[in-house]
Design a protein around this motif. Structure first.
Motif, mmCIF file in Angstrom:
data_model
loop_
_atom_site.group_PDB
_atom_site.id
_atom_site.type_symbol
_atom_site.label_atom_id
_atom_site.label_comp_id
_atom_site.label_asym_id
_atom_site.label_seq_id
_atom_site.Cartn_x
_atom_site.Cartn_y
_atom_site.Cartn_z
ATOM 1 N N PRO A 1 36.142 -34.101 45.325
ATOM 2 C CA PRO A 1 36.340 -35.535 45.141
ATOM 3 C C PRO A 1 35.915 -36.355 46.366
ATOM 4 O O PRO A 1 35.426 -37.466 46.218
ATOM 5 N N ALA A 2 36.066 -35.821 47.550
ATOM 6 C CA ALA A 2 35.672 -36.570 48.748
ATOM 7 C C ALA A 2 34.161 -36.771 48.785
ATOM 8 O O ALA A 2 33.684 -37.846 49.122
ATOM 9 N N LEU A 3 33.430 -35.753 48.409
ATOM 10 C CA LEU A 3 31.977 -35.859 48.425
ATOM 11 C C LEU A 3 31.495 -36.756 47.291
ATOM 12 O O LEU A 3 30.592 -37.560 47.482
ATOM 13 N N ASN A 4 32.101 -36.651 46.139
ATOM 14 C CA ASN A 4 31.724 -37.510 45.025
ATOM 15 C C ASN A 4 32.049 -38.963 45.321
ATOM 16 O O ASN A 4 31.263 -39.853 45.005
ATOM 17 N N ALA A 5 33.178 -39.224 45.936
ATOM 18 C CA ALA A 5 33.548 -40.598 46.273
ATOM 19 C C ALA A 5 32.604 -41.161 47.325
ATOM 20 O O ALA A 5 32.250 -42.335 47.279
ATOM 21 N N ALA A 6 32.181 -40.310 48.246
ATOM 22 C CA ALA A 6 31.306 -40.782 49.320
ATOM 23 C C ALA A 6 29.915 -41.119 48.807
ATOM 24 O O ALA A 6 29.275 -42.042 49.277
ATOM 25 N N GLN A 7 29.422 -40.380 47.833
ATOM 26 C CA GLN A 7 28.037 -40.544 47.427
ATOM 27 C C GLN A 7 27.846 -40.883 45.957
ATOM 28 O O GLN A 7 26.730 -41.076 45.515
ATOM 29 N N ASN A 8 28.928 -40.899 45.163
ATOM 30 C CA ASN A 8 28.796 -41.153 43.732
ATOM 31 C C ASN A 8 27.822 -40.176 43.085
ATOM 32 O O ASN A 8 26.941 -40.565 42.328
ATOM 33 N N VAL A 9 27.968 -38.923 43.408
ATOM 34 C CA VAL A 9 27.073 -37.899 42.874
ATOM 35 C C VAL A 9 27.502 -37.606 41.447
ATOM 36 O O VAL A 9 28.590 -37.112 41.212
ATOM 37 N N THR A 10 26.657 -37.933 40.485
ATOM 38 C CA THR A 10 26.993 -37.691 39.093
ATOM 39 C C THR A 10 26.089 -36.648 38.467
ATOM 40 O O THR A 10 26.425 -36.070 37.455
ATOM 41 N N GLY A 11 24.948 -36.429 39.047
ATOM 42 C CA GLY A 11 24.017 -35.441 38.493
ATOM 43 C C GLY A 11 24.125 -34.134 39.231
ATOM 44 O O GLY A 11 25.153 -33.803 39.793
#
Length: 157
Positions: free
Chosen positions: A136-146
């Protein structure tokens, strides 16, 4: 320089593993850790330094007023420490600004390294993507959806 020669040899070994097609989950974990440092950890630290820079700059706006002193005391109207404080203040700002730039450059280099090896190793890229997706920290930082697909330089749906 501590470990410089051995650190370089370690990077060469990692490169050999990727170019030889040797892939395992551990390598994907290593790529994920590089990517996380590049996309979440280093940017957060750089942001903290940027906030400190902003705080330091806000002090200079009010400094002249705070340092004003009555003419009764003689000498410079700002007192004997004003110029020395400004010089020190600018030195600290310079160090903070350099640190932000170094953190940003390091983050870019770590990201490039992770992406380079992921391009050459499908299984490692899959493990890296799985961990990125679950962090979640990495997704929140970069909005990685793919997910990152080997052979490409961008996350794709």
């Amino acid at each position: 320089m501590r470990g410089g020669r051995f650190a370089a040899r370690g990077l060469q070994d990692v490169g050999k593993r990727a170019s030889m097609g040797v892939s395992d989950i551990r390598f994907g974990v290593e790529l994920y850790e590089l990517e996380k440092a590049a996309k979440a950890d280093f940017p957060q630290i750089a942001l903290d330094y940027s906030i400190a820079i902003g705080s330091c700059r806000s002090v200079t706006d009010q400094l002249a007023q705070v340092m004003d002193r009555p003419a009764f005391f003689g000498g410079d109207a700002k007192g004997p420490v004003y110029n020395a404080y400004l010089a020190l203040h600018e030195t600290v700002l310079s160090f903070l600004t350099d640190t932000v730039k170094n953190l940003e450059d390091t983050a870019t280099a770590l990201d490039n390294a992770a992406q380079y090896f992921a391009v050459n190793d499908h299984a490692a890229a899959d493990e890296m993507n799985r961990r990125i997706r679950d962090d979640p920290a990495l997704n929140a930082a970069q909005n990685v959806t793919g997910r990152y697909r080997p052979g490409r330089r961008a996350y794709v749906e």
